[in-house]
Motif scaffolding. Structure first.
Motif, PDB file in Angstrom:
ATOM      1  N   SER A  46     -13.069 -23.989  -5.195  1.00 31.11           N
ATOM      2  CA  SER A  46     -12.802 -23.047  -5.755  1.00 31.11           C
ATOM      3  C   SER A  46     -11.070 -22.627  -5.515  1.00 31.11           C
ATOM      4  O   SER A  46     -11.021 -23.495  -3.889  1.00 31.11           O
ATOM      5  N   ILE A  47     -10.114 -22.892  -6.068  1.00 30.35           N
ATOM      6  CA  ILE A  47      -8.666 -22.336  -4.850  1.00 30.35           C
ATOM      7  C   ILE A  47      -7.795 -20.702  -5.911  1.00 30.35           C
ATOM      8  O   ILE A  47      -7.734 -20.785  -6.522  1.00 30.35           O
ATOM      9  N   PRO A  48      -8.712 -20.113  -5.463  1.00 32.14           N
ATOM     10  CA  PRO A  48      -7.791 -18.838  -6.158  1.00 32.14           C
ATOM     11  C   PRO A  48      -6.808 -18.182  -4.999  1.00 32.14           C
ATOM     12  O   PRO A  48      -6.165 -18.559  -3.605  1.00 32.14           O
ATOM     13  N   LEU A  49      -5.393 -17.406  -5.810  1.00 29.66           N
ATOM     14  CA  LEU A  49      -4.608 -17.518  -5.365  1.00 29.66           C
ATOM     15  C   LEU A  49      -4.345 -15.236  -5.562  1.00 29.66           C
ATOM     16  O   LEU A  49      -5.501 -15.031  -6.405  1.00 29.66           O
ATOM     17  N   PHE A  50      -4.967 -15.278  -3.726  1.00 29.05           N
ATOM     18  CA  PHE A  50      -5.086 -13.581  -4.592  1.00 29.05           C
ATOM     19  C   PHE A  50      -3.775 -12.918  -4.369  1.00 29.05           C
ATOM     20  O   PHE A  50      -2.624 -12.658  -3.358  1.00 29.05           O
ATOM     21  N   PHE A  51      -3.661 -11.854  -5.453  1.00 28.47           N
ATOM     22  CA  PHE A  51      -2.236 -11.865  -5.591  1.00 28.47           C
ATOM     23  C   PHE A  51      -2.214  -9.813  -5.132  1.00 28.47           C
ATOM     24  O   PHE A  51      -2.481  -9.075  -5.403  1.00 28.47           O
ATOM     25  N   PHE A  52      -1.307  -9.342  -3.817  1.00 30.97           N
ATOM     26  CA  PHE A  52      -1.150  -8.772  -3.187  1.00 30.97           C
ATOM     27  C   PHE A  52       0.069  -7.847  -3.439  1.00 30.97           C
ATOM     28  O   PHE A  52       0.752  -8.788  -3.695  1.00 30.97           O
ATOM     29  N   PRO A  53       0.709  -6.636  -3.596  1.00 33.81           N
ATOM     30  CA  PRO A  53       1.334  -5.536  -3.269  1.00 33.81           C
ATOM     31  C   PRO A  53       1.923  -5.752  -1.989  1.00 33.81           C
ATOM     32  O   PRO A  53       1.228  -6.093  -0.738  1.00 33.81           O
ATOM     33  N   ALA A  54       3.545  -5.474  -1.341  1.00 30.21           N
ATOM     34  CA  ALA A  54       4.106  -5.822  -0.180  1.00 30.21           C
ATOM     35  C   ALA A  54       2.799  -4.313   1.284  1.00 30.21           C
ATOM     36  O   ALA A  54       2.263  -3.855  -0.490  1.00 30.21           O
ATOM     37  N   SER A  55       2.851  -4.687   2.190  1.00 31.35           N
ATOM     38  CA  SER A  55       2.148  -4.137   3.359  1.00 31.35           C
ATOM     39  C   SER A  55       2.483  -2.471   2.715  1.00 31.35           C
ATOM     40  O   SER A  55       1.656  -1.422   2.965  1.00 31.35           O
ATOM     41  N   HIS A  56       4.015  -2.153   2.665  1.00 35.06           N
ATOM     42  CA  HIS A  56       4.290  -0.672   2.637  1.00 35.06           C
ATOM     43  C   HIS A  56       3.606   0.063   1.524  1.00 35.06           C
ATOM     44  O   HIS A  56       3.984   1.772   1.125  1.00 35.06           O
ATOM     45  N   VAL A  57       2.579  -0.528   0.520  1.00 29.23           N
ATOM     46  CA  VAL A  57       3.009  -0.644  -1.069  1.00 29.23           C
ATOM     47  C   VAL A  57       2.108   1.431  -0.352  1.00 29.23           C
ATOM     48  O   VAL A  57       0.474   1.031  -0.434  1.00 29.23           O
ATOM     49  N   GLU A  58       2.427   2.157  -1.441  1.00 29.63           N
ATOM     50  CA  GLU A  58       0.790   3.153  -1.362  1.00 29.63           C
ATOM     51  C   GLU A  58       0.448   2.744  -2.742  1.00 29.63           C
ATOM     52  O   GLU A  58       1.059   2.902  -4.008  1.00 29.63           O
ATOM     53  N   VAL A  59      -0.639   2.844  -2.676  1.00 24.86           N
ATOM     54  CA  VAL A  59      -1.508   2.407  -3.949  1.00 24.86           C
ATOM     55  C   VAL A  59      -2.100   3.604  -4.196  1.00 24.86           C
ATOM     56  O   VAL A  59      -3.131   4.788  -3.588  1.00 24.86           O
ATOM     57  N   LYS A  60      -2.143   4.174  -5.732  1.00 26.68           N
ATOM     58  CA  LYS A  60      -2.671   5.700  -6.213  1.00 26.68           C
ATOM     59  C   LYS A  60      -2.913   5.668  -7.633  1.00 26.68           C
ATOM     60  O   LYS A  60      -1.686   4.726  -7.944  1.00 26.68           O
TER      61      LYS A  60
END
Length: 344
Positions: free
Chosen positions: A282-296
């Motif tokens: 299986s081949i997933p792409l993990f779609f990530f925001p930039a490391s500095h992004v505040e998640v709220k």
């Protein structure tokens, strides 16, 4: 991977039921991306609320690409172990080959090769709140098979385009602008993983990947015809096998989107079962925001009737904490978004 080492054995309460059935009448939705736009957004909204998972067809990714990347993945995994270990990843550079990953402190019955969609990428150097340092991740590529890098990069480019399209559709399904979240993903450390699950002599004891939720925004995955992905159904907690659908991608909501949506959509537990007869890819792409992004929780989705359900966290810090358990057993539970949930 022959005789099962004790490190692979799941606690009895989390061992797979090899007689589990596919979803039957209550299937994980299959959505065509060329449907009427209003109908499409409605289907995505319903799937995200009910399952946290859906499959897409007519998605625009050239159909030959998943076939080609699976072929070169098999060629790579058929190499002698010493060749694969020439590109072995470690705690400094998390890109490359690895065969000792742990989920929930139990070793997974798999080997993986990870590569960034865009290399290099910057990630948080540590999980410590006051540490402002970043470290650099870079891809490392094997010399064999010779077309490996070219095919993998072409695959990542196309599937990332699909991930952005899907993110826009998810935003519309929440009543937001289609580009509401897109800017958070510029320079994000999104990556592709080539999963190889060898046949297992005792599939009733081990899992290809233990139960978990994905930390990012979306995961976009292609699986082969063998199957093995199971999703924990929200309505009753039953493990439901995801039926392989030709020329499709499986999409699931990750933790970041659960927080952004303020619990309207939820990240759902899933796992991978193995079998004693056939290997699986299986081949997933993990779609990530930039490391500095505040998640709220997004302000558009918060009001007096629906107050914020999570306090904010920095995505890179969250991932730095999570990734510690990829290499060895850790004391205690790994960090989860539930640790950021606000009391009612």
């Amino acid at each position: 991977m022959g005789v099962v080492d004790p490190s692979f054995i799941q606690p009895s309460e989390h061992r797979p039921n090899l007689n589990s059935t596919e979803a039957g009448d209550d299937e994980i939705p299959v959505i065509s991306l060329v449907a009427d736009s209003n109908q499409l957004i409605s289907q995505i909204r319903d799937a995200c609320k009910k399952w946290g998972f859906f499959q897409v067809i007519n998605h625009g990714v050239p159909l030959v690409l998943p076939q080609e990347v699976t072929k070169v993945a098999k060629q790579f995994y058929d190499l002698p172990l010493e060749d694969k270990k020439k590109v072995k990843r470690d705690e400094v550079n998390a890109m490359g080959y690895h065969d000792e990953e742990h989920t929930k402190n139990v070793r997974d019955w798999k080997e993986v090769f990870d590569y960034l969609v865009t290399s290099p990428a910057f990630v948080a150097a540590s999980s410590q709140p006051h540490d402002k340092e970043f470290r650099i991740l870079t891809n490392q590529w094997p010399q064999k098979p010779p077309q490996f890098r070219k095919i993998c990069e072409a695959y990542a480019e196309e599937v990332e385009k699909l991930a952005y399209r899907l993110l826009e559709m998810v935003c519309l399904s929440l009543g937001l602008r289609d580009d509401r979240l897109s800017g958070y993903f510029k320079e994000g450390p999104s990556f592709v993983r080539l999963n190889h699950y060898p046949s297992c002599p005792t599939p009733q004891l081990a899992l290809g990947v233990g139960r978990h939720k994905d930390a990012g925004a979306l995961t976009v995955l292609v699986q082969d015809s063998v199957g093995g992905l199971e999703v924990k159904r929200k309505s009753d907690g039953e493990w439901i096998r995801v039926k392989p659908v030709a020329n499709s991608f499986i999409v699931n909501i990750g933790d970041a989107l659960q927080v952004w949506s303020n619990d309207i959509y939820q990240s759902v537990e899933h796992r991978v079962v193995v079998n004693s007869e056939r290997e699986r890819f299986s081949i997933p792409l993990f779609f990530f925001p930039a490391s500095h992004v505040e998640v709220k929780p997004l302000e558009e989705l918060v009001d007096e009737q629906n107050p914020a359900k999570f306090k904010e966290y920095i995505f890179g810090k969250f991932m730095a904490h999570r990734n510690r358990s990829d290499y060895k057993k850790q004391p205690g539970e790994n960090i989860q978004i539930e640790h950021f949930r606000l009391s009612k």
